[in-house]
Design an enzyme around this catalytic site. Structure first.
Site, PDB file in Angstrom:
ATOM      1  CE1 TYR A 142       6.574  -3.997 -11.734  1.00 47.25           C
ATOM      2  CE2 TYR A 142       5.874  -4.665  -9.534  1.00 47.25           C
ATOM      3  CZ  TYR A 142       5.587  -4.440 -10.866  1.00 47.25           C
ATOM      4  OH  TYR A 142       4.331  -4.646 -11.341  1.00 47.25           O
ATOM      5  N   GLY A 197      -1.243   0.420  -4.631  1.00 49.64           N
ATOM      6  CA  GLY A 197      -2.389  -0.360  -4.173  1.00 49.64           C
ATOM      7  C   GLY A 197      -3.635   0.027  -4.936  1.00 49.64           C
ATOM      8  CG  ASN A 243       3.770   0.707   2.753  1.00 48.03           C
ATOM      9  OD1 ASN A 243       3.475  -0.400   2.346  1.00 48.03           O
ATOM     10  ND2 ASN A 243       4.784   1.393   2.253  1.00 48.03           N
ATOM     11  N   GLY A 244       3.226  -1.893   5.012  1.00 51.85           N
ATOM     12  CA  GLY A 244       4.196  -2.880   5.466  1.00 51.85           C
ATOM     13  C   GLY A 244       3.524  -4.124   5.976  1.00 51.85           C
ATOM     14  CB  CYS A 302      -0.951   0.006   1.197  1.00 45.44           C
ATOM     15  SG  CYS A 302      -0.117  -0.247   2.757  1.00 45.44           S
TER      16      CYS A 302
END
Length: 463
Positions: A260, A46, A120-121, A19
């Site tokens: 990426y 996301g 996030n994570g 996310c």
């Protein structure tokens, strides 16, 4: 090594990030509108759900839904979300199912007032923390590890919130970048290793937090700096202050952000992502020279590296595959035939450029191999004489447990088969991966500051 090349088990053609998070402290600013634009810039991180929480100073209002940012928020929604502080979130689930209850931000009423959290994570001690908190009376409404963070913060309600955050960090194991808000304050938090990214910026008198600097650029905000590993940023009427929480012996920033995940126009750890990817292509050219006529990228993930390879090899770079940018994100691929059709809907070769040519095709990574197999088949059908697949990163041999959507060795083709067997499966004449040494050399003196567990199996946070 079980299974045959035609029977790769389920998984993803690419890794998917979990996310993106965004936060703004902006008295007098249209914080909901700015959060909307910030989330739009982070949409690549996301696509399953989007949400924001806005405080007017006395209460926090939250709005979220399943879908893309533009699908979840309509102009009339944004007009009703008035306030001075806001946080936002775009989600791709790695922990917890895809459902509205798991969409973020998560909001709760605590002894310190209302709290909203966007994460996030991925935590690696989720199960033990959930059992512990449940035994102490916590009630969970979602299946995400992010709710554990909210419950831990509520548990330390007798401490001032910055100290409660620091106490909470001591119990969390894994990767997390957080934006947290109360009715009147905004906080940014990064895990002790700095695995997931978070940056700090300024827009006039407003202060902004975001997963990537591209979200600041969209707003016209100035990038101040990255949030340091283990740092707690506090933003309120007194300005910006900082509190140092737990910090690891060395950083372990996710190297796949550069390979990426991140947008190429973002700046991470002081480096432009596009420039790093182009350098990876040059390193690839130095390691692997192939007698060929053309270099083409897999759009869009291989574009920068292909440019670097063409520059380093002296071969012409052509756009041999055209991407259809209007294919829906939810294209369902239940059968082999429909999966192949899905690739053809997204990518189409320019036959007149490729017919009779020896082609080098560049991609950033090779995870599952199915998409590469379909692309190479298309190139051969278009008349390519030879197809050489070069990958601008090492083979992915180990799962990631820190917020990337792979948690099983069976999803990783390089973990199951040796290079020659993978080459036969994808159908190329040459398959070459950039070496780990070549990858790290692109980062110069910062080469030891990155998590390379997906290549090496050396995890910075014990599982």
């Amino acid at each position: 090594m079980a299974g045959e090349p035609g029977h790769i088990s389920g998984g993803l053609a690419k890794f998917r990030e979990e996310c993106g998070v965004f936060g703004i402290y902006g008295p007098g600013a249209e914080v909901a509108q700015l959060t909307y634009y910030g989330l739009f810039a982070l949409q690549h991180r996301g696509q399953e759900s989007a949400g924001m929480a806005v405080s007017c100073g006395s209460e926090i209002e939250v709005y979220k839904g399943l879908g893309l940012v533009a699908e979840v928020f309509r102009p009339d929604h944004l007009q009703t979300l008035k306030g001075e502080v806001a946080i936002g979130h775009v989600r791709y689930s790695t922990t917890g199912s895809t459902s509205l209850v798991n969409a973020q931000p998560l909001v709760a009423s605590t002894g310190q007032g209302m709290l909203a959290v966007a994460h996030n994570g991925n935590l690696v001690n989720t199960s033990s923390l959930r059992r512990k908190l449940s035994a102490e009376g916590s009630v969970f409404q979602t299946t995400t590890d992010s709710e554990i963070i909210l419950n831990l913060l509520a548990r330390y309600r007798h401490h001032p919130l910055p100290e409660a955050i620091r106490q909470c960090m001591a119990e969390l194991k894994g990767a997390y970048s957080l934006v947290i808000m109360t009715e009147k304050r905004l906080f940014g938090v990064r895990d002790p290793h700095g695995i997931r990214p978070l940056c700090l910026g300024r827009l006039g008198t407003s202060v902004v937090l975001a997963s990537e600097s591209c979200a600041l650029d969209v707003l016209g905000a100035e990038l101040i700096r990255e949030v340091e590993p283990g740092e707690i940023i506090i933003i309120d009427e007194h300005g910006i202050s900082s509190l140092q929480g737990p910090r690891a012996d060395r950083p372990a920033h996710c190297i796949f952000e550069f390979i990426y995940f991140a947008r190429p126009d973002s700046t991470l750890e002081g480096m432009n992502v596009y420039a790093v990817r182009r350098e990876l292509g040059r390193r690839l050219a130095a390691e692997c020279r192939v007698d060929a006529d053309l270099v083409i990228p897999v759009p869009d993930s291989g574009v920068a590296a292909a440019g670097g390879y063409a520059e380093g090899s002296g071969l012409p770079l052509v756009e041999g595959l055209i991407k259809n940018r209007y294919v829906g994100r939810t294209f369902i691929q239940p059968t082999q035939e429909s999966r192949e059709l899905g690739v053809r809907l997204k990518l189409n070769p320019i036959r007149s450029l490729l017919r009779g040519k020896r082609i080098i095709i560049i991609d950033d990574s090779l995870v599952r191999g199915t998409t590469s197999r379909h692309i190479i088949q298309m190139l051969r059908e278009a008349g390519a004489k030879e197809v050489h697949l070069l990958i601008a990163s090492p083979p992915v041999l180990h799962p990631c447990y820190y917020g990337i959507d792979t948690s099983a060795y069976g999803e990783l083709i390089a973990a199951r088969w040796p290079v020659e067997r993978v080459r036969r499966y994808v159908g190329c004449d040459t398959l070459y991966y950039l070496s780990l040494e070549g990858l790290l050399s692109a980062f110069g003196p910062q080469r030891d500051d990155y998590c390379t567990a997906c290549f090496t199996g050396c995890y910075p946070v014990p599982l």
